[in-house]
Structure formats: structure tokens, C-alpha cells
Design a protein around this motif. Sequence first.
Motif, PDB file in Angstrom:
ATOM      1  N   ALA A 232     -13.385  14.221 132.506  1.00  0.00           N
ATOM      2  CA  ALA A 232     -12.516  13.673 131.350  1.00  0.00           C
ATOM      3  C   ALA A 232     -12.570  14.378 130.078  1.00  0.00           C
ATOM      4  CB  ALA A 232     -13.171  12.018 131.203  1.00  0.00           C
ATOM      5  N   LEU A 233     -13.823  15.378 130.367  1.00  0.00           N
ATOM      6  CA  LEU A 233     -13.941  16.142 129.120  1.00  0.00           C
ATOM      7  C   LEU A 233     -13.563  17.620 129.375  1.00  0.00           C
ATOM      8  CD1 LEU A 233     -15.390  13.457 128.133  1.00  0.00           C
ATOM      9  CD2 LEU A 233     -16.802  15.213 126.579  1.00  0.00           C
ATOM     10  N   LYS A 234     -13.416  18.465 128.519  1.00  0.00           N
ATOM     11  CA  LYS A 234     -13.442  19.829 128.958  1.00  0.00           C
ATOM     12  C   LYS A 234     -14.348  20.471 128.047  1.00  0.00           C
ATOM     13  CE  LYS A 234     -10.182  19.307 131.881  1.00  0.00           C
ATOM     14  NZ  LYS A 234     -10.480  19.352 133.278  1.00  0.00           N
ATOM     15  N   VAL A 235     -15.383  21.434 128.524  1.00  0.00           N
ATOM     16  CA  VAL A 235     -16.254  22.352 127.580  1.00  0.00           C
ATOM     17  C   VAL A 235     -15.846  23.775 127.675  1.00  0.00           C
ATOM     18  CG1 VAL A 235     -18.664  22.823 127.429  1.00  0.00           C
ATOM     19  CG2 VAL A 235     -18.077  20.370 127.979  1.00  0.00           C
ATOM     20  N   ARG A 236     -15.929  24.202 126.515  1.00  0.00           N
ATOM     21  CA  ARG A 236     -15.493  25.711 126.417  1.00  0.00           C
ATOM     22  C   ARG A 236     -16.875  26.163 125.571  1.00  0.00           C
ATOM     23  NH1 ARG A 236     -11.676  25.521 123.265  1.00  0.00           N
ATOM     24  NH2 ARG A 236     -12.532  26.403 121.408  1.00  0.00           N
ATOM     25  N   LEU A 277     -26.926  27.347 123.917  1.00  0.00           N
ATOM     26  CA  LEU A 277     -25.496  27.817 123.405  1.00  0.00           C
ATOM     27  C   LEU A 277     -24.781  26.824 122.962  1.00  0.00           C
ATOM     28  CD1 LEU A 277     -24.642  29.865 126.927  1.00  0.00           C
ATOM     29  CD2 LEU A 277     -25.507  30.784 124.681  1.00  0.00           C
ATOM     30  N   THR A 278     -24.026  27.131 121.985  1.00  0.00           N
ATOM     31  CA  THR A 278     -22.900  26.216 121.378  1.00  0.00           C
ATOM     32  C   THR A 278     -21.648  26.114 122.080  1.00  0.00           C
ATOM     33  OG1 THR A 278     -23.925  27.308 119.306  1.00  0.00           O
ATOM     34  CG2 THR A 278     -21.982  26.071 119.166  1.00  0.00           C
ATOM     35  N   ALA A 279     -21.370  25.084 122.195  1.00  0.00           N
ATOM     36  CA  ALA A 279     -20.085  24.653 123.123  1.00  0.00           C
ATOM     37  C   ALA A 279     -19.157  24.010 122.584  1.00  0.00           C
ATOM     38  CB  ALA A 279     -20.388  23.930 124.463  1.00  0.00           C
ATOM     39  N   THR A 280     -17.868  23.558 122.640  1.00  0.00           N
ATOM     40  CA  THR A 280     -16.952  22.697 122.229  1.00  0.00           C
ATOM     41  C   THR A 280     -16.507  21.888 123.159  1.00  0.00           C
ATOM     42  OG1 THR A 280     -16.109  24.542 120.543  1.00  0.00           O
ATOM     43  CG2 THR A 280     -14.591  22.551 121.086  1.00  0.00           C
ATOM     44  N   ALA A 281     -16.652  20.692 123.008  1.00  0.00           N
ATOM     45  CA  ALA A 281     -16.330  19.327 123.884  1.00  0.00           C
ATOM     46  C   ALA A 281     -14.750  19.074 123.515  1.00  0.00           C
ATOM     47  CB  ALA A 281     -17.174  18.299 123.767  1.00  0.00           C
ATOM     48  N   GLN A 282     -13.962  19.171 124.254  1.00  0.00           N
ATOM     49  CA  GLN A 282     -12.365  18.685 124.167  1.00  0.00           C
ATOM     50  C   GLN A 282     -12.051  17.582 124.790  1.00  0.00           C
ATOM     51  OE1 GLN A 282     -10.642  22.230 125.439  1.00  0.00           O
ATOM     52  NE2 GLN A 282     -10.973  23.354 123.520  1.00  0.00           N
ATOM     53  N   ILE A 283     -11.528  16.561 124.121  1.00  0.00           N
ATOM     54  CA  ILE A 283     -10.957  15.280 124.818  1.00  0.00           C
ATOM     55  C   ILE A 283      -9.609  15.052 124.376  1.00  0.00           C
ATOM     56  CG2 ILE A 283     -11.419  12.959 125.004  1.00  0.00           C
ATOM     57  CD1 ILE A 283     -14.225  13.024 123.796  1.00  0.00           C
ATOM     58  N   GLU A 284      -8.737  14.953 125.317  1.00  0.00           N
ATOM     59  CA  GLU A 284      -7.299  14.741 125.190  1.00  0.00           C
ATOM     60  C   GLU A 284      -6.971  13.280 124.861  1.00  0.00           C
ATOM     61  OE1 GLU A 284      -4.975  16.963 125.459  1.00  0.00           O
ATOM     62  OE2 GLU A 284      -6.031  18.764 125.912  1.00  0.00           O
ATOM     63  N   ARG A 285      -6.473  13.253 123.744  1.00  0.00           N
ATOM     64  CA  ARG A 285      -5.729  11.808 123.523  1.00  0.00           C
ATOM     65  C   ARG A 285      -4.375  11.499 123.998  1.00  0.00           C
ATOM     66  NH1 ARG A 285      -7.151   7.691 119.789  1.00  0.00           N
ATOM     67  NH2 ARG A 285      -8.953   8.800 118.774  1.00  0.00           N
ATOM     68  N   PRO A 286      -4.083  10.408 124.532  1.00  0.00           N
ATOM     69  CA  PRO A 286      -2.888  10.504 125.101  1.00  0.00           C
ATOM     70  C   PRO A 286      -1.473  10.427 123.936  1.00  0.00           C
ATOM     71  CG  PRO A 286      -4.223   8.926 126.351  1.00  0.00           C
ATOM     72  CD  PRO A 286      -4.879   9.294 125.217  1.00  0.00           C
ATOM     73  N   ALA A 287      -0.625  10.990 123.915  1.00  0.00           N
ATOM     74  CA  ALA A 287       0.231  11.085 122.980  1.00  0.00           C
ATOM     75  C   ALA A 287       0.968   9.753 122.786  1.00  0.00           C
ATOM     76  CB  ALA A 287       1.240  12.042 123.033  1.00  0.00           C
ATOM     77  N   ALA A 288       1.249   8.944 121.651  1.00  0.00           N
ATOM     78  CA  ALA A 288       1.923   7.549 121.330  1.00  0.00           C
ATOM     79  C   ALA A 288       2.952   8.014 120.210  1.00  0.00           C
ATOM     80  CB  ALA A 288       1.058   6.761 120.996  1.00  0.00           C
ATOM     81  N   ASP A 289       4.244   7.218 120.607  1.00  0.00           N
ATOM     82  CA  ASP A 289       5.343   7.458 119.645  1.00  0.00           C
ATOM     83  C   ASP A 289       5.130   6.064 118.677  1.00  0.00           C
ATOM     84  OD1 ASP A 289       6.692   9.698 120.902  1.00  0.00           O
ATOM     85  OD2 ASP A 289       7.310   8.541 122.634  1.00  0.00           O
ATOM     86  N   GLY A 290       6.167   6.218 117.764  1.00  0.00           N
ATOM     87  CA  GLY A 290       6.225   5.156 116.789  1.00  0.00           C
ATOM     88  C   GLY A 290       5.091   5.011 115.915  1.00  0.00           C
ATOM     89  N   VAL A 291       4.363   6.158 115.682  1.00  0.00           N
ATOM     90  CA  VAL A 291       2.950   6.017 114.887  1.00  0.00           C
ATOM     91  C   VAL A 291       3.262   6.392 113.420  1.00  0.00           C
ATOM     92  CG1 VAL A 291       0.648   6.995 114.777  1.00  0.00           C
ATOM     93  CG2 VAL A 291       1.671   6.227 116.766  1.00  0.00           C
ATOM     94  N   ILE A 292       2.620   5.928 112.369  1.00  0.00           N
ATOM     95  CA  ILE A 292       2.725   6.254 111.171  1.00  0.00           C
ATOM     96  C   ILE A 292       1.480   7.258 110.771  1.00  0.00           C
ATOM     97  CG2 ILE A 292       2.883   5.695 108.730  1.00  0.00           C
ATOM     98  CD1 ILE A 292       4.346   3.201 109.582  1.00  0.00           C
ATOM     99  N   LYS A 293       1.726   8.308 110.461  1.00  0.00           N
ATOM    100  CA  LYS A 293       0.668   9.248 109.967  1.00  0.00           C
ATOM    101  C   LYS A 293       0.951   9.697 108.490  1.00  0.00           C
ATOM    102  CE  LYS A 293       1.060  12.215 113.411  1.00  0.00           C
ATOM    103  NZ  LYS A 293       0.865  13.249 114.133  1.00  0.00           N
ATOM    104  N   LEU A 294      -0.413   9.911 107.817  1.00  0.00           N
ATOM    105  CA  LEU A 294      -0.199  10.273 106.336  1.00  0.00           C
ATOM    106  C   LEU A 294      -1.373  11.382 106.254  1.00  0.00           C
ATOM    107  CD1 LEU A 294      -0.109   7.156 104.368  1.00  0.00           C
ATOM    108  CD2 LEU A 294       1.690   8.490 104.881  1.00  0.00           C
ATOM    109  N   PRO A 295      -0.975  12.513 105.179  1.00  0.00           N
ATOM    110  CA  PRO A 295      -2.362  13.376 104.935  1.00  0.00           C
ATOM    111  C   PRO A 295      -3.746  12.701 104.545  1.00  0.00           C
ATOM    112  CG  PRO A 295      -0.248  14.003 103.919  1.00  0.00           C
ATOM    113  CD  PRO A 295       0.084  12.767 104.334  1.00  0.00           C
ATOM    114  N   LEU A 296      -4.614  13.367 104.691  1.00  0.00           N
ATOM    115  CA  LEU A 296      -5.868  12.581 104.574  1.00  0.00           C
ATOM    116  C   LEU A 296      -5.945  12.212 102.752  1.00  0.00           C
ATOM    117  CD1 LEU A 296      -8.534  14.679 106.677  1.00  0.00           C
ATOM    118  CD2 LEU A 296      -8.029  12.462 106.708  1.00  0.00           C
ATOM    119  N   ALA A 297      -5.215  13.199 102.214  1.00  0.00           N
ATOM    120  CA  ALA A 297      -5.604  13.405 100.744  1.00  0.00           C
ATOM    121  C   ALA A 297      -4.545  12.117  99.918  1.00  0.00           C
ATOM    122  CB  ALA A 297      -4.794  14.583 100.077  1.00  0.00           C
ATOM    123  N   ALA A 298      -3.788  11.393 101.128  1.00  0.00           N
ATOM    124  CA  ALA A 298      -3.077  10.371 100.363  1.00  0.00           C
ATOM    125  C   ALA A 298      -3.829   9.115 100.362  1.00  0.00           C
ATOM    126  CB  ALA A 298      -1.693  10.017 101.156  1.00  0.00           C
TER     127      ALA A 298
END
Length: 371
Positions: A232-236, A277-298
Motif C-alpha cells: 500500500a506504501l511506496k518507499v524511496r 538512511l533517510t527515506a520518503t514514504a509515499q501513499i497514493e490518495r484516490p482522485a475524487a471529482d466535485g471537490v472544493i479546494k482553496l489555497p492555504l493562505a485563504a
Amino acid sequence: MVVAPPSRAARALLWPVLCAGLLAACSKPAPAPEPLRSVRTMVVAEGRAGGTHEYAGEVRARVESRLGFRVGGKIVRRAVDLGDSVKAGALLAQLDPQDLRLSQDSARAALGSAQAQHDLAAADFKRYQELLAQGFISAAELERREATLKAARATLEQARAQVAVQGNQAAYASLVADASGVITAVEAEPGQVVAAGAPVVRLAHDGPRDVVFSVPEDQQAWVRSFEGKPGALKVRLWGADDVLPATVREVAAATDASTRTFLVKADIGRAPVKLGLTATAQIERPAADGVIKLPLAAVFESGGRSAVWVLDAQTMKVAAQPVQLAGADGNEVVIAAGLKPGAEVVTAGVHVLSPGQTVRRYLPAQTTAAR
């Protein structure tokens, strides 16, 4: 030329004028009008959320033991250094064994005394059996000798057990590795007096490896949903292009007291990677339509809740609108409730605004010059 003083009537007319001037000089100046602020805005529209979440982590051993002596004493030798690879049974450190050897000698002497008392009691019991058979003593006297023999036998067994204990204690003066691995920390030095159980070295066992990273509170439940799912995770690894599959093995039940994050351990099996060793753990989030997104500064906080400034295009005034956040997607936040498509939201300058304040839209310099 002599100037005549003003008459009483003139003074009566002049006095109100002077008072009015003095009052005008002492009164506070009128407050300056509030400047008309320029703000950046955007029109809310539904979009698509998803992508990859990345977390910085570290490669650690599945089992990492903090080893210490089982008895107290003074360290006279440390046989390993930080980063050394050791085999099971290898000597790690040594205590001064003198006192432990003396205790062992004392236990052996007590064993010899107990053995002698037992042999004497056994011989007496045998003789009294013969005397009873000849009728020279009573049965009660034989019973007393039998009780003495049993007590001597129990004392002998106790002495033998004490010798075994002291032998173990003497052996505990040598700290040995209980498994093969790598020394990842040294916590005591020669000459130091340590108590029983005090950590001396830390040993990372050979075997499976974990990638350990932390996730914020709002993502803990989502990451926990991947627990036990292979790949479920990818490690680089940093500095490498290879991607390793990983499985969420454990998610902490409580947050860290200082960072307020949850510790996650992802299993990468016996992958040939070095500890630390330092590693990056990556998790894919399934894409979803109809979502409202705003910049963090808002988004800002108002009354303990998240809110945004909504601009009324007719009056050019702003009003605070509470919103519910569903998480972050890169540099944007996902709005779960509180906004509808078509609303105009302030995205820059939110911390200098107040409810009902009149603003104007910010126009880039080239647009203003063109007009």
C-alpha cells in the motif's frame, strides 16, 4: 502714539472667540479614514482532489534492544564501538568481577558446610536405626534424628541453589550480544559505575527493516486504513531511484507529546538497506471529482473554527464564513462544508481584514497601466 485699551464691550465679544480657539486646539484630531485595502480573490469552483502524499522517514531495525548488565558494578572494558557489527554471543562490555567472585566463593563454602552437616545427620540417622532395632532407644528418638536429617537435606539443597545463583551472577559480569546486529548507540563508558539494568549499548538486530515516519492527526485514520495491506506504501530512499513496496505494520495509538503527530512503522522486509538512511514514504490518495479546494493562505481561525472571507460583489464588503476542512492536498486545503461553487473568496491579505470591511480587488500593475 498711545493705544487705548479695548472697551468692556469689545472684551465681551473677544472672549468667546478665544475660548473657541483654545477648545479647538485641545480637542483630539478626527480619526483618519480606514484605507481601502486591496485583496486577491478567487471564485470557488469544483475540482479534482487526489495525488500522492509524501512523508519523510528513517530506516530502522524491526527489533532494537537497549542492553545492560543484570548486576550492578564498575565497567572495566567496553569491547564495541558505535556502528560495529556483532554476532550473537560476542562480548560487548565487562564489569569488575572481584566482588561477584567473592560472593561465589562464599556460596561454595556454605555448600561445603551444608554438605558436611547433611552427611553427619545421615550417619546419625543410620546408627539410630540400628539402635532402635536392638531396642536401645525409643521410636521418638529416631524420629528426632530423621527430622534433623530432613532439615540438613533442605539446607544442602538451598546451598546448592545459592551456588548456582552466584555462578550466574558472576557470569553476568560479561555483557554479551543476544543476537547478531549493529551497535547503534553507546550509553556508558569504562570507569562508570552502573546499576543493574542500566543501558550500556543499543543493538539493532539483523532481520526485517522498518521505515518510521510521522503523520498529522487529521491523516491518522486514513493511514491506519492501509494497515496490513501489502504494497500500500511506496518507499524511496533519498539519493536512490529505486522504489520499495512497504506495508503499514503499526500506527501509534497516541500522539507524540511534543509534535502532536502519530508514529507509523512500515515494513520493508529484508531489503538490503542500511540503518539510519533517510527515506520518503509515499501513499497514493484516490482522485475524487466535485471537490472544493482553496489555497492555504485563504483559511484563518475565528473563534476556534476555520473560516474564510467571502466578498460580496455588490457592496464590496467581506464577511467571515466558517468552513469545515477535509484535509490538505499539497499547498491547498480541501473544503468539506461551508462553501458553494460561485462564491468569491479572499486568498491573500486575510489576516488584516475585519467583518464588514470594504475592499477592492487587487489588479496587477500591467493591467492597471493598460486601463
